[in-house]
Design a protein around this motif. Structure first.
Motif, short mmCIF file in Angstrom:
data_model
loop_
_atom_site.label_atom_id
_atom_site.label_comp_id
_atom_site.label_asym_id
_atom_site.label_seq_id
_atom_site.Cartn_x
_atom_site.Cartn_y
_atom_site.Cartn_z
N LEU A 1 -0.89 -46.33 0.73
CA LEU A 1 -1.56 -45.78 1.89
C LEU A 1 -0.53 -45.58 2.99
N VAL A 2 -0.61 -44.46 3.69
CA VAL A 2 0.36 -44.11 4.74
C VAL A 2 -0.20 -44.48 6.12
N TYR A 3 0.57 -45.24 6.89
CA TYR A 3 0.27 -45.45 8.31
C TYR A 3 0.88 -44.27 9.07
N PRO A 4 0.04 -43.41 9.70
CA PRO A 4 0.58 -42.18 10.28
C PRO A 4 0.93 -42.23 11.76
N PRO B 1 9.80 -47.18 4.74
CA PRO B 1 8.88 -47.90 3.84
C PRO B 1 7.87 -48.79 4.56
N ARG B 2 8.18 -49.22 5.78
CA ARG B 2 7.24 -50.12 6.46
C ARG B 2 5.91 -49.44 6.75
N TYR B 3 5.87 -48.11 6.71
CA TYR B 3 4.64 -47.39 6.96
C TYR B 3 3.79 -47.18 5.70
N LEU B 4 4.20 -47.79 4.60
CA LEU B 4 3.47 -47.66 3.34
C LEU B 4 2.80 -48.98 3.00
N LEU B 5 1.50 -48.96 2.78
CA LEU B 5 0.74 -50.17 2.51
C LEU B 5 0.22 -50.16 1.08
N ASP B 6 0.31 -51.31 0.45
CA ASP B 6 -0.19 -51.47 -0.91
C ASP B 6 -1.71 -51.59 -0.87
N VAL B 7 -2.40 -50.68 -1.54
CA VAL B 7 -3.87 -50.71 -1.57
C VAL B 7 -4.37 -50.93 -3.00
N THR B 8 -3.56 -51.61 -3.79
CA THR B 8 -3.97 -51.94 -5.15
C THR B 8 -5.30 -52.70 -5.12
N GLY B 9 -6.23 -52.27 -5.95
CA GLY B 9 -7.53 -52.92 -6.01
C GLY B 9 -8.57 -52.31 -5.09
N ILE B 10 -8.16 -51.37 -4.23
CA ILE B 10 -9.09 -50.69 -3.33
C ILE B 10 -9.28 -49.25 -3.83
N GLU B 11 -10.52 -48.83 -3.95
CA GLU B 11 -10.79 -47.47 -4.43
C GLU B 11 -10.08 -46.46 -3.52
N ALA C 1 -10.51 -55.29 3.50
CA ALA C 1 -11.02 -54.44 2.43
C ALA C 1 -10.73 -55.03 1.06
N ARG C 2 -9.53 -55.57 0.89
CA ARG C 2 -9.17 -56.14 -0.41
C ARG C 2 -10.03 -57.36 -0.74
N ARG C 3 -10.44 -58.11 0.29
CA ARG C 3 -11.29 -59.28 0.06
C ARG C 3 -12.75 -58.92 -0.14
N GLY C 4 -13.07 -57.63 -0.04
CA GLY C 4 -14.45 -57.21 -0.24
C GLY C 4 -15.34 -57.47 0.96
N ALA C 5 -14.73 -57.68 2.14
CA ALA C 5 -15.52 -57.99 3.33
C ALA C 5 -16.15 -56.76 3.96
#
Length: 365
Positions: free
Chosen positions: A108-111, A152-162, A325-329
């Motif tokens: 995911l990109v932080y813009p 790279p700091r603007y890239l977030l790992d969203v593994t597990g999130i649709e 989001a990753r925790r399903g909250a």
């Protein structure tokens, strides 16, 4: 790391869907495929959300009420411009100084990127930078085959999130989260009012509930949006089609309210928000629909009102939101699918301009 990781397409040009100054037509243009240098990363776009900010950028100005218009070219926006700032992409190539990324990773990109040198940037609040370099605003964004990200700091790992939903976190989710936090702390049982239950307002309702707030009052013109608000946790809903909206809010809340978050923020909703606040109340103004707020200065003092603007959010806040989001909250908002093409971008912006879109539009490559 090598000077470039790889470029899977081997093409030197890419398709991008751009807008031109004083032209509402979205055009399929051919641009050079960026080659990352230094800390830059090239991503192949796979999801690109559509936002109301894109609609304003297409218009070319913001409405300032009696002060006229704020023309975006006067703020450094240049055309033709590739819009799109809610992006999930796949790492394709990286410059020699871009550490911590590998080909094929989905990110995911932080813009909301600043100049990196001002006090706001140094404090981690790049969204407050006076010389922003926002992707999809000051630089080409995600309505294209590829997007270039400066670090790279603007890239977030969203593994597990649709991924369709993950894309919306970069703007609508972040905007809602940052605004909701500004409305708190408040006693959990005191109603917090959310004006505008479109995509961002719905996310704010879900966020407030995820942060433990028990009473949320939603205001909107569309009954279908109010129904979605109830599904996401709004405890009270009010139609905005009221002759005296402030009185309707006070009646629905059982008295003047502690906090109001206004995702419309026009000449009708902002005065209503001010009038509905209790002593010591806070109004958080988010929407960019335009207009103005005229208030009695004595009441501002006597009621000890706080008026706060809120524009997107910081990188740290996005990291917190992704964690929720990753925790399903957070429940998933309704997603309206589309193909990433000039026609689809055009249709999506026209739908947003017409109003009443239930949820978020996300285009897929």
């Amino acid at each position: 790391m090598e000077s470039t990781v790889r470029i899977s397409t081997a093409r030197t040009t890419m398709h991008a869907f751009a807008i031109f100054q004083d032209d509402h037509t979205v055009t399929d243009v051919e641009l050079p495929t960026p080659t990352p240098e230094g800390t830059e990363i090239l991503l192949r776009v796979v999801r690109s959300g559509v936002c109301h900010t894109d609609m304003h950028l297409r218009e070319g100005y913001y409405d300032l009420g009696s002060r006229g218009r704020l023309n975006l070219i006067d703020r450094g926006v240049t055309y033709p411009l590739v819009l799109g700032h809610e992006v999930v992409g796949v790492v394709e190539a990286a410059g020699p100084d871009a550490d911590g990324v590998s080909p094929g990773e989905h990110r995911l990109v932080y813009p909301w990127i600043g100049d990196g040198s001002c006090d706001a940037c140094q404090a981690g609040h790049e969204n407050l930078c006076p010389s922003p370099r926002n992707l999809g605003v000051a630089r080409h964004g995600g309505y294209a085959e590829f997007i270039l990200v400066p670090h790279p700091r603007y890239l977030l790992d969203v593994t597990g999130i649709e991924e369709r939903w993950a894309a919306t976190l970069a703007c609508s989710g972040l905007t809602a989260y940052s605004a909701a936090r500004k409305a708190l702390p408040a006693t959990a049982s005191d109603p917090v009012v959310v004006i505008g239950a479109g995509g961002v307002g719905l996310m704010a309702i879900a966020t407030l509930r995820a942060l433990g707030h028990e009473a949320v009052l939603a205001v909107d013109l569309q009954e279908r949006n109010l129904e979605l608000a109830r599904q996401l946790g709004a405890t009270t809903t009010i139609s905005a089609r009221q002759e005296d909206l402030a009185a309707a809010i006070v009646a629905g809340a059982g008295g003047p309210v502690a906090a109001i978050v206004d995702f419309v923020n026009n000449s009708t909703t902002a005065p209503a928000a001010f009038a509905a606040l209790r002593k010591g109340g806070t109004m958080v103004q988010v929407g960019l629909f335009g207009g103005e707020l005229v208030i009695p200065t004595a009441l501002l003092t006597l009621k000890i009102i706080t008026i706060r603007g809120s524009f997107v959010g910081s990188l740290g806040e996005l990291e917190e939101l992704v964690g929720l989001a990753r925790r399903g909250a957070l429940p998933h908002l309704p997603i309206i699918d589309g193909e990433l093409s000039a026609t689809a971008v055009q249709d999506a912006l026209d739908r947003l301009a017409a109003g009443g879109v239930p949820g978020r539009i996300v285009l897929s490559a």
